[in-house]
Design a protein around this motif. Sequence first.
Motif, PDB file in Angstrom:
ATOM      1  N   LYS A 112       0.829  -1.205   0.000  1.00  0.00           N
ATOM      2  CA  LYS A 112       0.000   0.000   0.000  1.00  0.00           C
ATOM      3  C   LYS A 112       0.865   1.257   0.000  1.00  0.00           C
ATOM      4  O   LYS A 112       0.614   2.194  -0.756  1.00  0.00           O
ATOM      5  CB  LYS A 112      -0.923  -0.014   1.220  1.00  0.00           C
ATOM      6  N   GLY A 133       2.767   1.396  -3.364  1.00  0.00           N
ATOM      7  CA  GLY A 133       1.862   1.422  -4.508  1.00  0.00           C
ATOM      8  C   GLY A 133       2.180   0.356  -5.527  1.00  0.00           C
ATOM      9  O   GLY A 133       2.238   0.627  -6.720  1.00  0.00           O
ATOM     10  N   VAL A 149       1.525  -3.285  -7.568  1.00  0.00           N
ATOM     11  CA  VAL A 149       0.449  -4.111  -8.077  1.00  0.00           C
ATOM     12  C   VAL A 149       1.103  -5.339  -8.683  1.00  0.00           C
ATOM     13  O   VAL A 149       2.083  -5.228  -9.420  1.00  0.00           O
ATOM     14  CB  VAL A 149      -0.362  -3.360  -9.159  1.00  0.00           C
ATOM     15  N   MET A 196      -1.980   0.708 -15.383  1.00  0.00           N
ATOM     16  CA  MET A 196      -2.241   0.859 -13.956  1.00  0.00           C
ATOM     17  C   MET A 196      -2.789   2.256 -13.638  1.00  0.00           C
ATOM     18  O   MET A 196      -2.357   2.912 -12.708  1.00  0.00           O
ATOM     19  CB  MET A 196      -0.988   0.537 -13.154  1.00  0.00           C
ATOM     20  N   LEU A 246      -3.937   3.721 -10.070  1.00  0.00           N
ATOM     21  CA  LEU A 246      -2.999   4.001  -8.982  1.00  0.00           C
ATOM     22  C   LEU A 246      -2.805   5.492  -8.768  1.00  0.00           C
ATOM     23  O   LEU A 246      -2.956   6.290  -9.688  1.00  0.00           O
ATOM     24  CB  LEU A 246      -1.640   3.356  -9.277  1.00  0.00           C
ATOM     25  N   THR A 247      -2.456   5.869  -7.545  1.00  0.00           N
ATOM     26  CA  THR A 247      -2.182   7.260  -7.204  1.00  0.00           C
ATOM     27  C   THR A 247      -0.684   7.528  -7.332  1.00  0.00           C
ATOM     28  O   THR A 247       0.121   6.851  -6.697  1.00  0.00           O
ATOM     29  CB  THR A 247      -2.635   7.562  -5.752  1.00  0.00           C
ATOM     30  N   THR A 290      -5.251  10.222 -10.095  1.00  0.00           N
ATOM     31  CA  THR A 290      -4.869   8.856 -10.462  1.00  0.00           C
ATOM     32  C   THR A 290      -3.981   8.979 -11.697  1.00  0.00           C
ATOM     33  O   THR A 290      -3.977  10.021 -12.379  1.00  0.00           O
ATOM     34  CB  THR A 290      -6.093   7.986 -10.817  1.00  0.00           C
ATOM     35  N   GLN A 350       4.910   1.317 -11.800  1.00  0.00           N
ATOM     36  CA  GLN A 350       3.879   1.109 -10.779  1.00  0.00           C
ATOM     37  C   GLN A 350       3.261   2.470 -10.442  1.00  0.00           C
ATOM     38  O   GLN A 350       2.901   3.200 -11.351  1.00  0.00           O
ATOM     39  CB  GLN A 350       4.456   0.398  -9.555  1.00  0.00           C
ATOM     40  N   SER A 351       3.182   2.827  -9.156  1.00  0.00           N
ATOM     41  CA  SER A 351       2.608   4.122  -8.767  1.00  0.00           C
ATOM     42  C   SER A 351       3.592   5.275  -8.925  1.00  0.00           C
ATOM     43  O   SER A 351       3.194   6.427  -9.007  1.00  0.00           O
ATOM     44  CB  SER A 351       2.159   4.095  -7.306  1.00  0.00           C
TER      45      SER A 351
END
Length: 168
Positions: free
Chosen positions: A30, A33, A35, A45, A48-49, A86, A152-153
Motif C-alpha cells: 500500500k 503502490g 500491483v 495501472m 494508482l495514485t 490517479t 507502478q505508482s
Amino acid sequence: MGSKKKKIPQSVIKGEQQSHAVKVKQHDVKIIGLVSDELAGNSKMGHLTPYVALKYFKSDWQCFSDWQHGELKEFSSFLGKLSSMTWQQVYDSSGKSSKRGMAYTSYKIDDVKSPGIKQKLKDVASKVSEDKTFFELRVNQNKLRVHGFQSQSAFFLVALDRGHEAFP
C-alpha cells in the motif's frame, strides 16, 4: 600443499542475474503502490495514485537550487496536485491542442532538443529499461516542466526543466 581452486559458476562469469522473489508485507504494498502482474494485466495501472521518486534524479543537469522561491512553491503545489490524482487522470491531461493540468506528454528520447537533458535521460534509460516510456509533466502554465518515467505508482523524476528546454 596444493590448494584446491574453486570454480566460478558460469552464470557469474556470463553476468547472468538470477530472478529472486521478493516478499513484501501488505502494508508496504500500500505504501509503495505496488500491483502484482496478475492484477496489472496489460493496463498502464491508471487506477494508482502517483507519487514522485528521486532515485534516478539527475541534479547535475539542473538542481532545485537553480529554481527561484516562487518556482519551488509551484513545484510543491504540483506535488500536491499529482498525489490527488490517479495515473489515468494524468494520462487524460495529454493532447495535441487541448492539454490541461499536468499536460502529460510522452516522447522518444531521441526527439529531445536539449543535448544535456537528452543525455541524462539516455543514461537512466540504459540503467532501467530501454522500453520505458519517458514523458514530461507541466509544473506550471509557463515553462516549468519535469521529465521522467512511471513504474507502478511512482513517477521517477529524472530531470527538471525550468526553461522548457527539452521541447522549446
